[in-house]
Design an enzyme around this catalytic site. Structure first.
Site, PDB file in Angstrom:
ATOM      1  N   GLU A 285       0.762  -1.258   0.016  1.00 44.54           N
ATOM      2  CA  GLU A 285       0.132   0.144   0.044  1.00 44.54           C
ATOM      3  C   GLU A 285       0.717   1.399   0.122  1.00 44.54           C
ATOM      4  OE1 GLU A 285      -2.297  -0.273   3.486  1.00 44.54           O
ATOM      5  OE2 GLU A 285      -3.285  -2.192   3.000  1.00 44.54           O
ATOM      6  N   ARG A 288       3.409   7.775  -0.181  1.00 43.04           N
ATOM      7  CA  ARG A 288       4.604   8.684  -0.265  1.00 43.04           C
ATOM      8  C   ARG A 288       5.503   8.222  -1.279  1.00 43.04           C
ATOM      9  NH1 ARG A 288       6.045  11.850   4.255  1.00 43.04           N
ATOM     10  NH2 ARG A 288       5.072  10.030   5.527  1.00 43.04           N
ATOM     11  N   ARG A 324       2.870  19.902   6.646  1.00 45.99           N
ATOM     12  CA  ARG A 324       3.758  18.995   7.086  1.00 45.99           C
ATOM     13  C   ARG A 324       4.766  19.704   8.105  1.00 45.99           C
ATOM     14  NH1 ARG A 324       6.928  16.016   4.964  1.00 45.99           N
ATOM     15  NH2 ARG A 324       6.552  14.258   6.110  1.00 45.99           N
ATOM     16  N   CYS A 354      -2.018  33.682  10.587  1.00 46.17           N
ATOM     17  CA  CYS A 354      -1.358  34.205  11.915  1.00 46.17           C
ATOM     18  C   CYS A 354      -1.289  33.220  13.001  1.00 46.17           C
ATOM     19  CB  CYS A 354      -2.876  35.003  12.358  1.00 46.17           C
ATOM     20  SG  CYS A 354      -3.151  36.309  11.443  1.00 46.17           S
ATOM     21  N   GLU A 355      -0.113  32.495  12.668  1.00 41.65           N
ATOM     22  CA  GLU A 355       0.479  31.302  13.553  1.00 41.65           C
ATOM     23  C   GLU A 355       1.806  31.390  13.678  1.00 41.65           C
ATOM     24  OE1 GLU A 355      -1.677  28.942  15.537  1.00 41.65           O
ATOM     25  OE2 GLU A 355      -3.431  29.304  14.834  1.00 41.65           O
TER      26      GLU A 355
HETATM   27  C1  PLP Z   1      -3.092   1.810   5.957  1.00 46.28           C
HETATM   28  C2  PLP Z   1      -2.405   2.628   5.387  1.00 46.28           C
HETATM   29  N1  PLP Z   1      -1.618   2.046   4.318  1.00 46.28           N
HETATM   30  C3  PLP Z   1      -0.829   2.754   3.554  1.00 46.28           C
HETATM   31  C4  PLP Z   1      -0.440   3.925   3.926  1.00 46.28           C
HETATM   32  C5  PLP Z   1       0.549   4.758   3.136  1.00 46.28           C
HETATM   33  O1  PLP Z   1       1.762   4.979   3.644  1.00 46.28           O
HETATM   34  P1  PLP Z   1       2.829   5.662   2.882  1.00 46.28           P
HETATM   35  O2  PLP Z   1       2.451   7.110   2.261  1.00 46.28           O
HETATM   36  O3  PLP Z   1       3.891   5.858   4.040  1.00 46.28           O
HETATM   37  O4  PLP Z   1       3.456   4.806   2.097  1.00 46.28           O
HETATM   38  C6  PLP Z   1      -1.112   4.513   5.041  1.00 46.28           C
HETATM   39  C7  PLP Z   1      -0.272   5.790   5.731  1.00 46.28           C
HETATM   40  O5  PLP Z   1       0.478   5.659   6.342  1.00 46.28           O
HETATM   41  C8  PLP Z   1      -1.910   3.813   5.770  1.00 46.28           C
HETATM   42  O6  PLP Z   1      -2.326   4.330   6.704  1.00 46.28           O
HETATM   43  N1  LYS Z   2       0.649  12.873   6.894  1.00 39.81           N
HETATM   44  C1  LYS Z   2       1.863  12.060   7.250  1.00 39.81           C
HETATM   45  C2  LYS Z   2       1.789  10.983   6.806  1.00 39.81           C
HETATM   46  C3  LYS Z   2       0.654  10.288   7.381  1.00 39.81           C
HETATM   47  C4  LYS Z   2       0.386   8.571   6.902  1.00 39.81           C
HETATM   48  C5  LYS Z   2      -0.971   8.203   6.989  1.00 39.81           C
HETATM   49  N2  LYS Z   2      -0.999   6.981   7.724  1.00 39.81           N
HETATM   50  C6  LYS Z   2       3.031  12.998   6.443  1.00 39.81           C
HETATM   51  O1  LYS Z   2       2.799  14.083   5.878  1.00 39.81           O
HETATM   52  O2  LYS Z   2       4.124  12.642   6.572  1.00 39.81           O
END
Ligand code: PLP
Ligand code: LYS
Length: 427
Positions: A285, A288, A324, A354-355
């Site tokens: 899955e 990123r 982020r 404004c933060e």
């Molecule tokens: C259940 C699940 N699968 C997949 C992902 C994708 O993760 P990443 O973007 O770190 O590959 C996430 C986010 O962390 C997630 O919560």
């Molecule tokens: N939002 C996070 C990642 C979260 C992954 C979701 N489980 C980031 O920007 O790095």
């Protein structure tokens, strides 16, 4: 520290004749024509990231389900669907998006700790591949919903293997104290229960231990625990069809060494073979690692404010556009679209919100003038999707570059969008 000559992102973002380009398009052209803040993605960079997984997979049986929470623009989903990707979803809204993008629901896995009845029903009706169930109450609810509408829900239990992903605590998900998954010690009993529930068909096991992971060892620790569980399940007479290792592979923001899919998968395949589990389909899955370095956020310097304590480059993007840094103190590279030869000054790059947490980068050596446009790097994942409207700021437009061309894939929000659905009390 990143040098301007070598952006942290993919090679599809590069300098040519002193100007930053995405593929064949000068980013300054996009900033001029479409305004800033602006998210820009490279289609070739998406394809390159996808290809890295495919090369690592070779002839093994693996379904890659893009973790679409990282970037859920329809055009991005459509690209991955075309490439053959499945999708990991966490809400009814994400299901609606994958269906709108024309993706195959039989390649969709549904994760998340708080699935509601209507979301379960919609996913069952769409015919998703599998529900990654995260608790016993959810398992029972899913059985009831499936039963009520005359369906059988294919289920993996998401187990919490209690391994340290060695990442930021906010994005670590595989430790006992995290809300995710069923504790691995409780999993054998949970599977036993699942196998007796009328609306449930047990098909797999799942874990997702965290995000921006750069080491192989947490994955191998988790895999070992999952394989021991599967061995136990075989003794209980429960056979699984697939093993889902989640996402989480890290990318390079600054000077990290990213975890290449091949480095991880070679080890995973070897372990599966050695333990006699290579008949299992592997599900991944990644979010990123498929999109993070395929996007930048363009922003224009509004003011340079030099003070005794700090120098601020006040830009037109803010924490509401890219959360982020404010949320995790995350590091994103900052590249001028047209680097100047004048001397650098140390700047904090901050937004107009404004933060005090409204910063995008701190202590960066930059040669800037008002009106310069900057690219905030590695903004393709968890960028636009986490954007909001704080301070009544319309969310940015998104554009996808494809060779010498580009396509606006989301219009910039307008004031009318901001107040849509609001109404005042009668006089
Ligand atoms: C259940 C699940 N699968 C997949 C992902 C994708 O993760 P990443 O973007 O770190 O590959 C996430 C986010 O962390 C997630 O919560
Ligand atoms: N939002 C996070 C990642 C979260 C992954 C979701 N489980 C980031 O920007 O790095």
């Amino acid at each position: 520290m990143t040098s301007f000559a070598t952006p942290a992102g993919s090679p599809h973002f590069h300098y040519r004749n002193g100007e930053l380009f995405a593929e064949g398009v000068a980013l300054s052209t996009l900033a001029r024509q479409l305004g800033t803040p602006l998210y820009v993605y490279s289609r070739a960079a998406l394809a390159t990231a996808w290809a890295a997984y495919q090369e690592a997979i070779g002839s093994h049986r693996v379904l890659v389900c893009f973790g679409m929470k990282a970037n859920s623009n329809l055009a991005v989903l459509k690209e991955f669907a075309r490439l053959g990707s499945g999708f990991d979803i966490v809400s009814g809204g994400e299901l609606a998006r994958v269906l709108a993008a024309g993706a195959n629901p039989a390649k969709v896995v549904f994760s998340g700790v708080g699935k509601q009845d209507w979301e379960m029903q919609a996913a069952l009706e769409a015919g998703v591949k599998c529900f990654n169930v995260e608790s016993l109450p959810e398992l029972k609810r899913l059985s009831e919903v499936a039963n009520r509408i005359g369906k059988l829900a294919a289920v993996s239990l998401r187990v919490n293997p209690d391994v340290d992903a060695q990442t930021h605590p906010y994005i670590s998900t595989g430790l006992k104290e995290n809300k995710f998954g069923i504790a691995i010690e409780e999993a054998p009993a949970a599977y036993q229960l699942a196998s007796t529930l009328p609306g449930i068909q047990v098909v797999g096991v799942d874990c997702h231990i965290g995000s921006q992971i750069t080491e192989v060892s947490p994955y191998l620790d988790a895999l070992d625990k999952l394989l021991k569980l599967i061995e136990q399940l075989v003794r209980q007479g429960i056979q699984l069809k697939h093993l889902d290792l989640g996402g989480g592979l890290g990318i390079r923001y600054d000077d990290e060494t990213p975890l290449a899919p091949k480095v991880l998968l070679d080890k995973v395949f070897a372990e599966l073979r050695a333990r006699g589990f290579d008949h299992l389909e592997l599900v991944l899955e990644p979010g990123r690692s498929l999109v993070g370095n395929a996007g930048v956020l363009l922003t224009t310097v509004q003011y340079l404010k030099l003070t005794d304590a700090r120098n601020f480059a006040i830009v037109d993007a803010a924490m509401n556009d890219l959360m982020r840094p404010a949320l995790y103190e995350a590091w994103h590279g900052v590249l001028p679209l047209k680097p100047r030869t004048s001397a650098n000054t140390l700047y904090d790059v901050v937004g107009p919100v404004c933060e005090s947490a409204d910063w995008l980068a701190r202590a960066r050596q930059l040669a800037l003038e008002q009106g310069d446009v900057l690219a905030i790097e590695s903004a393709g994942a968890y960028g636009f999707v986490m954007a909001g409207n704080y301070n009544s700021r319309p969310r940015p437009a998104e554009v996808m570059v494809d060779g010498e061309n580009y396509h606006v894939i989301r219009q910039r929000e307008t004031f009318a969008d901001l107040i849509r659905g609001e109404s005042c009390l009668p006089d």
